[in-house]
Scaffold this active site. Structure first.
Site, PDB file in Angstrom:
ATOM      1  N   ARG A   1      10.256   5.648  -5.737  1.00  0.00           N
ATOM      2  CA  ARG A   1       9.649   4.740  -6.709  1.00  0.00           C
ATOM      3  C   ARG A   1       9.249   5.538  -7.949  1.00  0.00           C
ATOM      4  O   ARG A   1       8.820   6.674  -7.864  1.00  0.00           O
ATOM      5  CB  ARG A   1       8.395   4.068  -6.128  1.00  0.00           C
ATOM      6  CG  ARG A   1       8.715   2.930  -5.164  1.00  0.00           C
ATOM      7  CD  ARG A   1       7.457   2.233  -4.686  1.00  0.00           C
ATOM      8  NE  ARG A   1       6.655   3.092  -3.843  1.00  0.00           N
ATOM      9  CZ  ARG A   1       5.587   3.756  -4.226  1.00  0.00           C
ATOM     10  NH1 ARG A   1       5.137   3.654  -5.478  1.00  0.00           N
ATOM     11  NH2 ARG A   1       4.924   4.525  -3.387  1.00  0.00           N
TER      12      ARG A   1
ATOM     13  N   TYR B   1      16.958   2.185  -6.012  1.00  0.00           N
ATOM     14  CA  TYR B   1      16.073   2.628  -4.931  1.00  0.00           C
ATOM     15  C   TYR B   1      15.241   1.451  -4.383  1.00  0.00           C
ATOM     16  O   TYR B   1      14.701   0.645  -5.160  1.00  0.00           O
ATOM     17  CB  TYR B   1      15.134   3.746  -5.437  1.00  0.00           C
ATOM     18  CG  TYR B   1      14.100   4.069  -4.388  1.00  0.00           C
ATOM     19  CD1 TYR B   1      14.479   4.765  -3.235  1.00  0.00           C
ATOM     20  CD2 TYR B   1      12.797   3.603  -4.484  1.00  0.00           C
ATOM     21  CE1 TYR B   1      13.555   5.007  -2.231  1.00  0.00           C
ATOM     22  CE2 TYR B   1      11.874   3.852  -3.488  1.00  0.00           C
ATOM     23  CZ  TYR B   1      12.258   4.545  -2.358  1.00  0.00           C
ATOM     24  OH  TYR B   1      11.353   4.771  -1.349  1.00  0.00           O
TER      25      TYR B   1
ATOM     26  N   LYS C   1       7.940  -4.364  -2.776  1.00  0.00           N
ATOM     27  CA  LYS C   1       6.731  -3.985  -3.520  1.00  0.00           C
ATOM     28  C   LYS C   1       6.476  -4.946  -4.684  1.00  0.00           C
ATOM     29  O   LYS C   1       5.340  -5.268  -4.985  1.00  0.00           O
ATOM     30  CB  LYS C   1       6.867  -2.558  -4.038  1.00  0.00           C
ATOM     31  CG  LYS C   1       7.125  -1.526  -2.956  1.00  0.00           C
ATOM     32  CD  LYS C   1       6.052  -1.537  -1.906  1.00  0.00           C
ATOM     33  CE  LYS C   1       6.246  -0.422  -0.895  1.00  0.00           C
ATOM     34  NZ  LYS C   1       5.226  -0.459   0.151  1.00  0.00           N
TER      35      LYS C   1
ATOM     36  N   HIS D   1      -1.173  -3.542   1.367  1.00  0.00           N
ATOM     37  CA  HIS D   1      -0.238  -2.502   1.813  1.00  0.00           C
ATOM     38  C   HIS D   1      -0.702  -2.034   3.195  1.00  0.00           C
ATOM     39  O   HIS D   1      -1.232  -0.934   3.341  1.00  0.00           O
ATOM     40  CB  HIS D   1      -0.278  -1.360   0.789  1.00  0.00           C
ATOM     41  CG  HIS D   1       0.822  -0.364   0.913  1.00  0.00           C
ATOM     42  ND1 HIS D   1       0.728   0.939   0.469  1.00  0.00           N
ATOM     43  CD2 HIS D   1       2.076  -0.468   1.426  1.00  0.00           C
ATOM     44  CE1 HIS D   1       1.861   1.573   0.698  1.00  0.00           C
ATOM     45  NE2 HIS D   1       2.686   0.745   1.281  1.00  0.00           N
TER      46      HIS D   1
ATOM     47  N   SER E   1       1.889   5.341   0.941  1.00  0.00           N
ATOM     48  CA  SER E   1       3.288   5.510   1.331  1.00  0.00           C
ATOM     49  C   SER E   1       3.489   6.840   2.058  1.00  0.00           C
ATOM     50  O   SER E   1       2.895   7.857   1.675  1.00  0.00           O
ATOM     51  CB  SER E   1       4.167   5.507   0.081  1.00  0.00           C
ATOM     52  OG  SER E   1       3.866   4.371  -0.694  1.00  0.00           O
TER      53      SER E   1
ATOM     54  N   CYS F   1       2.582   7.938   4.951  1.00  0.00           N
ATOM     55  CA  CYS F   1       1.446   8.502   5.700  1.00  0.00           C
ATOM     56  C   CYS F   1       1.467   8.039   7.154  1.00  0.00           C
ATOM     57  O   CYS F   1       0.439   8.083   7.841  1.00  0.00           O
ATOM     58  CB  CYS F   1       0.129   8.114   5.062  1.00  0.00           C
ATOM     59  SG  CYS F   1      -0.211   9.025   3.551  1.00  0.00           S
TER      60      CYS F   1
ATOM     61  N   ASP G   1       4.289  -2.411   6.985  1.00  0.00           N
ATOM     62  CA  ASP G   1       4.096  -1.999   5.585  1.00  0.00           C
ATOM     63  C   ASP G   1       3.226  -2.967   4.777  1.00  0.00           C
ATOM     64  O   ASP G   1       2.450  -2.530   3.954  1.00  0.00           O
ATOM     65  CB  ASP G   1       5.451  -1.830   4.893  1.00  0.00           C
ATOM     66  CG  ASP G   1       5.348  -1.102   3.555  1.00  0.00           C
ATOM     67  OD1 ASP G   1       4.618  -0.096   3.488  1.00  0.00           O
ATOM     68  OD2 ASP G   1       5.974  -1.547   2.579  1.00  0.00           O
TER      69      ASP G   1
ATOM     70  N   ARG H   1      15.730   7.265   3.764  1.00  0.00           N
ATOM     71  CA  ARG H   1      15.196   6.058   4.396  1.00  0.00           C
ATOM     72  C   ARG H   1      16.187   5.420   5.343  1.00  0.00           C
ATOM     73  O   ARG H   1      17.391   5.639   5.230  1.00  0.00           O
ATOM     74  CB  ARG H   1      14.853   5.026   3.308  1.00  0.00           C
ATOM     75  CG  ARG H   1      13.795   5.482   2.306  1.00  0.00           C
ATOM     76  CD  ARG H   1      12.435   5.269   2.854  1.00  0.00           C
ATOM     77  NE  ARG H   1      11.384   5.648   1.919  1.00  0.00           N
ATOM     78  CZ  ARG H   1      10.192   5.049   1.869  1.00  0.00           C
ATOM     79  NH1 ARG H   1       9.913   4.047   2.672  1.00  0.00           N
ATOM     80  NH2 ARG H   1       9.270   5.463   1.042  1.00  0.00           N
TER      81      ARG H   1
HETATM   82  C1  OXD Z   1       6.453   2.739  -0.022  1.00  0.00           C
HETATM   83  C2  OXD Z   1       7.413   2.069   0.874  1.00  0.00           C
HETATM   84  O1  OXD Z   1       6.861   3.493  -0.922  1.00  0.00           O
HETATM   85  O2  OXD Z   1       6.955   1.326   1.762  1.00  0.00           O
HETATM   86  O3  OXD Z   1       5.244   2.521   0.166  1.00  0.00           O
HETATM   87  O4  OXD Z   1       8.615   2.222   0.694  1.00  0.00           O
HETATM   88 MN    MN Z   2       4.833   1.082   1.646  1.00  0.00          MN
END
Ligand code: OXD
Ligand code: MN
Length: 589
Positions: free
Chosen positions: A67, A195, A204, A224, A246, A248, A273, A365
């Site tokens: 991002r 992306y 998002k 989130h 993100s 974590c 998420d 990913r």
């Molecule tokens: C983020 C995702 O960047 O979930 O938080 O992809």
């Molecule tokens: Mn996320």
């Protein structure tokens, strides 16, 4: 009479000038056709179809791997409404600037019309969106991540009530990359990136930035957060929502497998998420997962850290920027077993374990269907959602923040979320490992002024007859050698058990200046390589460190300006006073 959707598609097609317009129905046949076309065009590679049926690899442009927060804008009429937490452009200016890039951008390409539902098909809380994109990779990923196609068109009918998302890869140049949100029009324009977080507009852009704006207007929360249910040996299931920045470990926590020592426990995944949470008739908070798939970080994922996701992603999945072994299986750092002797790295170049570069990009990913996950809760598509008993806020912090502690009440809990900070990760471009404030893990995703967001949280609390209990957690404490003090992963269940005990009033706690902390004896560490001293360190309140943190809170709130509710300042002052007095928590706690 054309429907509002048809009119909009027409208008966008006239403007972006694709050669063809394809309306996605979301069927298997369509997916196969798009896949075939991408294989032919060389934008997808087939993985070993025996080991990974229906799985493919995509390599993105090397400058388009995460991002790009500095290129992401919230374009409200009033700058102040976007807040200091968002980049802002006047809507008119943004449309002129991006419009020049969108004009004719789809020439020679197909425009895919991808209608989708966020949330269970029959939930009153679900919302429809439509993404127009010139990327077939985006179209097939949207099919995994949302209920995409016919079901969405059926739900929409002739209505104009849908979020409009226009996306083009443009020329993929970071110089001409913009992700712009127009919350007042429920409109998203994104150009120049393929992306996930920039291009899968349902995620998002819609499910967080536009939805958070809408949620404030309508009295709910778009967050989130992962959502999980913990079933105890007694059969009781308690649902927890947890916000982490993100990369974590939300995906890992959401599908945790209890270690052998935690007999009889079961974790059920509702989401990993994003959570949309509404106030139910009974005064409790109910969460739905708006998504239908996982867009997870590959590196570090293995059958120890997340066996469930490993069992999920081995079919019908798309891998992006991972490495490829000579068997045509995916590889990333931290996968099971030893690294392959040789591989093709995420950029398509030969790689060996002696290479000085990573085989997979750190933010590589997988996109995989949620329904394939062995721990999906039987309730995950309940139209009403699941009742949330606890909310966790967790960051990646080597120091200061204890393993777990509980807020005194809702307002204090909002303060704990508001003052959360975490070390940055590869999920966004920029430096990694720098502590930054990330209120409620929403800094990059809140579609409006952060001060108004805190106020909204306080208001929601006032309307809840039975608010969830709020906790801070931190699995990432380190000693001065850089070794983690807490084993994490499956063992986090031990912490969640304490949380559940508190929710149901079954365990006592120590009242401290920062919140309710577990008595060391109430956290089960049997069989863990965690000494009593380490546990004490994990649960200690470092007065000097916290007094310094209070100064940081002042800077944080000052930075967000006048719209920060007084209650947040009061909480900060009260924390300081408690620390200085060495006093116990207020008696109402
Ligand atoms: C983020 C995702 O960047 O979930 O938080 O992809
Ligand atoms: Mn996320």
């Amino acid at each position: 009479m054309p429907t509002p959707l048809e009119l909009w598609v027409d208008e966008c097609a006239k403007f972006t000038k694709p050669d063809k317009v394809h309306w996605c129905d979301g069927s298997d046949a369509e997916n196969q056709q798009l896949t075939k076309e991408m294989l032919r065009a060389g934008t997808l590679y087939a993985l070993n179809q025996q080991a990974y049926p229906n799985c493919y690899l995509h390599r993105s442009d090397p400058t388009d791997v995460a991002r790009t927060e500095h290129l992401t804008f919230v374009c409200t009429k009033q700058k102040e409404d976007a807040g200091p937490n968002n980049n802002w452009m006047e809507p008119k200016d943004a449309k002129a600037k991006l419009g020049a890039l969108f004009n004719g951008a789809m020439r020679g390409r197909t425009m895919y019309v991808a209608p989708y539902i966020l949330g269970p098909v029959n939930s009153p809380y679900s919302k429809v969106g439509v993404e127009l994109t010139d990327s077939p990779y985006v179209a097939v990923n949207m099919r995994i991540m949302t209920r995409m196609g016919k079901a969405a068109l059926n739900r929409l009918g002739g209505s104009n009530d849908f979020v409009k998302g226009l996306h083009s890869l443009g020329d993929l140049s970071p110089e001409r990359r913009y992700i712009a949100h127009f919350p007042e029009e429920e409109l998203i324009w994104s150009i120049g990136s393929g992306y996930g977080g920039n291009a899968l507009l349902a995620k998002k852009c819609h499910a967080l930035r536009i939805a958070s704006w809408k949620a404030r207007k309508e009295g709910w929360l778009a967050e989130h957060m992962l959502v999980l249910g913990i079933e105890e040996p007694s059969g009781r299931t308690t649902y927890i929502a947890a916000a982490f920045p993100s990369a974590c470990g939300k995906t890992n926590l959401a599908m945790l497998i209890p270690p052998a020592s935690q007999k009889g426990y079961k974790v059920w995944t509702v989401g990993e998420d994003i959570a949309w949470m509404h106030i139910g008739d009974d005064g409790r908070l109910y969460a739905i997962n708006p998504e239908a798939g996982f867009f997870g970080v590959a590196p570090g994922t293995n059958s120890r850290t997340n066996p469930n996701v490993m069992a999920t992603l081995n079919r019908n999945s798309i891998f992006t920027n991972v490495a490829l072994t000579h068997n045509k299986t995916p590889y990333w750092e931290g996968m099971d077993g030893s690294p392959p002797h040789e591989a093709i790295d995420w950029q398509g170049k030969p790689w060996t374990p002696h290479s000085l570069t990573k085989a997979a990009h750190p933010n590589s990913r997988f996109t995989t269907p949620a329904r394939q996950c062995p721990t999906m809760s039987p309730e995950w598509e309940n139209p009403k959602g699941v009742p949330i008993s606890a909310i966790l806020f967790g960051g990646r912090r080597a120091n200061l923040i204890p393993l777990v502690y509980q807020a005194f009440n809702w307002q204090h809990g909002v303060f704990l979320g508001a003052t959360m900070a975490s070390e940055t990760t590869a999920a966004a471009t920029g430096a990694v490992g720098v502590v930054r404030n990330d209120p409620m893990a929403m800094l990059p995703f809140c579609g409006y002024h952060m001060g108004d967001y805190f106020a909204h949280w306080l208001n929601v609390g006032k309307k809840l007859k039975h608010p969830p209990e709020i906790f801070r957690v931190n699995w990432f404490r380190m000693d001065n050698q850089g070794k983690y003090l807490w084993p994490g992963f499956g063992e986090n269940l031990r912490v969640l058990r304490w949380v559940i005990g508190r929710v149901h009033g079954e365990v006592t706690a120590d009242q401290t200046a920062i919140g309710h902390l577990p008595k060391p004896s109430s956290l089960d560490i049997t069989g863990l390589d965690v000494s009593p001293d380490t546990l004490r360190e994990l649960l200690a309140v470092d007065k000097a460190g916290w007094l310094k943190a209070v100064e940081g809170q002042k800077a944080l709130f000052t930075g967000f300006g006048d719209r920060v509710p007084k209650a947040m300042w009061q909480e900060s002052l009260a924390l300081k006073a408690r620390l200085e007095a060495g006093a116990k928590a207020p008696s109402h706690a």
